[in-house]
Design an enzyme around this catalytic site. Sequence first.
Site, PDB file in Angstrom:
ATOM      1  CG  LEU A  10       5.303  11.420  32.023  1.00  0.00           C
ATOM      2  CD1 LEU A  10       4.841  12.110  33.299  1.00  0.00           C
ATOM      3  CD2 LEU A  10       6.578  10.638  32.281  1.00  0.00           C
ATOM      4  N   GLY A  11       3.073   8.738  28.549  1.00  0.00           N
ATOM      5  CA  GLY A  11       2.046   7.789  28.115  1.00  0.00           C
ATOM      6  C   GLY A  11       2.630   6.457  27.684  1.00  0.00           C
ATOM      7  CE1 TYR A 142      -6.532   9.004  18.804  1.00  0.00           C
ATOM      8  CE2 TYR A 142      -7.171   7.219  17.340  1.00  0.00           C
ATOM      9  CZ  TYR A 142      -6.214   7.859  18.096  1.00  0.00           C
ATOM     10  OH  TYR A 142      -4.925   7.353  18.143  1.00  0.00           O
TER      11      TYR A 142
HETATM   12  P1  NAD Z   1      -1.328   7.879  26.104  1.00  0.00           P
HETATM   13  O1  NAD Z   1      -2.754   8.222  26.335  1.00  0.00           O
HETATM   14  O2  NAD Z   1      -0.773   6.674  26.762  1.00  0.00           O
HETATM   15  O3  NAD Z   1      -0.393   9.117  26.489  1.00  0.00           O
HETATM   16  C1  NAD Z   1      -0.716  10.424  26.129  1.00  0.00           C
HETATM   17  C2  NAD Z   1       0.011  11.366  27.077  1.00  0.00           C
HETATM   18  O4  NAD Z   1      -0.350  12.688  26.709  1.00  0.00           O
HETATM   19  C3  NAD Z   1      -0.374  11.177  28.547  1.00  0.00           C
HETATM   20  O5  NAD Z   1       0.782  10.955  29.356  1.00  0.00           O
HETATM   21  C4  NAD Z   1      -1.058  12.493  28.931  1.00  0.00           C
HETATM   22  O6  NAD Z   1      -0.771  12.907  30.259  1.00  0.00           O
HETATM   23  C5  NAD Z   1      -0.464  13.434  27.897  1.00  0.00           C
HETATM   24  N1  NAD Z   1      -1.314  14.616  27.643  1.00  0.00           N
HETATM   25  C6  NAD Z   1      -2.651  14.684  27.587  1.00  0.00           C
HETATM   26  N2  NAD Z   1      -3.037  15.953  27.348  1.00  0.00           N
HETATM   27  C7  NAD Z   1      -1.912  16.700  27.266  1.00  0.00           C
HETATM   28  C8  NAD Z   1      -1.640  18.079  27.046  1.00  0.00           C
HETATM   29  N3  NAD Z   1      -2.643  18.970  26.913  1.00  0.00           N
HETATM   30  N4  NAD Z   1      -0.359  18.481  27.005  1.00  0.00           N
HETATM   31  C9  NAD Z   1       0.663  17.601  27.173  1.00  0.00           C
HETATM   32  N5  NAD Z   1       0.471  16.287  27.408  1.00  0.00           N
HETATM   33  C10 NAD Z   1      -0.796  15.846  27.450  1.00  0.00           C
HETATM   34  O7  NAD Z   1      -1.127   7.808  24.509  1.00  0.00           O
HETATM   35  P2  NAD Z   1      -0.069   6.934  23.698  1.00  0.00           P
HETATM   36  O8  NAD Z   1      -0.634   5.582  23.528  1.00  0.00           O
HETATM   37  O9  NAD Z   1       1.274   7.113  24.259  1.00  0.00           O
HETATM   38  O10 NAD Z   1      -0.202   7.639  22.260  1.00  0.00           O
HETATM   39  C11 NAD Z   1       0.627   8.708  21.868  1.00  0.00           C
HETATM   40  C12 NAD Z   1       0.206   9.141  20.480  1.00  0.00           C
HETATM   41  O11 NAD Z   1       0.220   8.024  19.587  1.00  0.00           O
HETATM   42  C13 NAD Z   1      -1.224   9.711  20.393  1.00  0.00           C
HETATM   43  O12 NAD Z   1      -1.247  10.749  19.465  1.00  0.00           O
HETATM   44  C14 NAD Z   1      -2.038   8.542  19.878  1.00  0.00           C
HETATM   45  O13 NAD Z   1      -3.172   8.966  19.177  1.00  0.00           O
HETATM   46  C15 NAD Z   1      -1.048   7.885  18.943  1.00  0.00           C
HETATM   47  N6  NAD Z   1      -1.358   6.467  18.721  1.00  0.00           N
HETATM   48  C16 NAD Z   1      -1.296   5.576  19.758  1.00  0.00           C
HETATM   49  C17 NAD Z   1      -1.627   4.237  19.522  1.00  0.00           C
HETATM   50  C18 NAD Z   1      -1.574   3.211  20.630  1.00  0.00           C
HETATM   51  O14 NAD Z   1      -2.037   2.076  20.421  1.00  0.00           O
HETATM   52  N7  NAD Z   1      -1.033   3.538  21.797  1.00  0.00           N
HETATM   53  C19 NAD Z   1      -2.008   3.836  18.231  1.00  0.00           C
HETATM   54  C20 NAD Z   1      -2.089   4.787  17.213  1.00  0.00           C
HETATM   55  C21 NAD Z   1      -1.733   6.105  17.469  1.00  0.00           C
HETATM   56  N1  SER Z   2      -4.715   2.241  19.802  1.00  0.00           N
HETATM   57  C1  SER Z   2      -5.404   3.406  19.394  1.00  0.00           C
HETATM   58  C2  SER Z   2      -6.775   3.456  19.957  1.00  0.00           C
HETATM   59  O1  SER Z   2      -7.344   2.397  20.163  1.00  0.00           O
HETATM   60  C3  SER Z   2      -5.465   3.472  17.886  1.00  0.00           C
HETATM   61  O2  SER Z   2      -5.122   4.712  17.477  1.00  0.00           O
HETATM   62  O3  SER Z   2      -7.290   4.522  20.148  1.00  0.00           O
END
Ligand code: NAD
Ligand code: SER
Length: 324
Positions: A10-11, A142
Amino acid sequence: MTTILVTGALGQIGSELVPALRQHYGADKVIATDLKVLPPSGAVAIAPYDHLDCTDPHQLHEAVRRYDVGAIYHLAALLSAAAEAAPQLAWSVNMSGLYNVLEVARGYDCQVFFPSSIGAFGPDTPRDLTPQVAIQRPTTIYGVTKVAGELLCDYYALRFGIDTRGLRLPGLVSYVAAPGGGTTDYAVEMFYHAIRYGRYTCFLSADTRLDMMYMPDAISGMINLMAADATRLRYRNAYNITAMSVTPAEIAAAIREHIPGFEIDYDVDPVRQAIADSWPRSLDDSAAHADWDWAPRFDLAAMTQDMLARLTEKLKPAPRRQRL
Ligand code: NAD
Ligand code: SER
């Protein structure tokens, strides 16, 4: 095709990855899961959806067994700024969660996708055109969890033959779901504020250069990497990928091409600025191009045009009901 399980669905990423996977593989083949018990309305909330805390190994085992899962996209994590505010929780969710996913993958022979990040690099890493293989000594919790996660995925691939694959994602820009506590969130906020208020106060300095990517490119990157010929993959965890290397001032200038009166000023948050200053300014993603034909479609101009059009539509006030 066996079933796909998505954690943290849901993220920001999951809200677009789940519909894309469902379109690709069939709606009943993709199980969306998250810590949140009640899914909000929206495409991702459509069944099958299950509550799943990835720090609980029993819940993971039960879900993988019940749905006969063959691949796990493990998205659940705390992002950089949220993790810095709660390092102990970040270690638990980011590391125990991944360990549990890898253990269940070992038991049921699942393929695993792990999203690493530009945050897996640190201040000792060459900051321009950061090579695929470079020193990784991050100074954030992180980043520590992302490097450890990359290594753990490599270990499970080498030691147990688990098909782990990963990407070092840059900051992601999207309009479907809000970002969840990252350092690159400013880029998304800027678009919302440009449309709503015509101005934005940025928490990073004007010239902070970081890699960014529009969400459709990130989604196709994940799906294509997971489908790629394993014999071509020189690196399991994780491939550098990028689409643009930009500063807040450059994104603001691109927005001004469409909203000429848009104004930006800067009120730097020292915590997030320090995190950004420890990350690469640009990644070398030539290994991804060579090994699995990575090719992003959106540069800054194309992303800005699409993002503004879609957000304008999304933020349009609902038409008032006429009184009878
Ligand atoms: P987000 O924070 O939008 O979503 C993360 C989701 O994980 C949330 O819906 C939250 O409810 C859920 N969550 C938290 N703890 C949990 C648990 N214990 N069990 C199950 N669910 C849980 O993150 P995102 O942006 O969708 O990122 C997803 C992945 O991609 C992460 O590993 C993040 O590090 C990686 N990432 C994201 C970005 C970015 O810019 N969005 C960039 C690099 C890497
Ligand atoms: N978009 C992410 C953050 O800012 C990079 O992993 O944490």
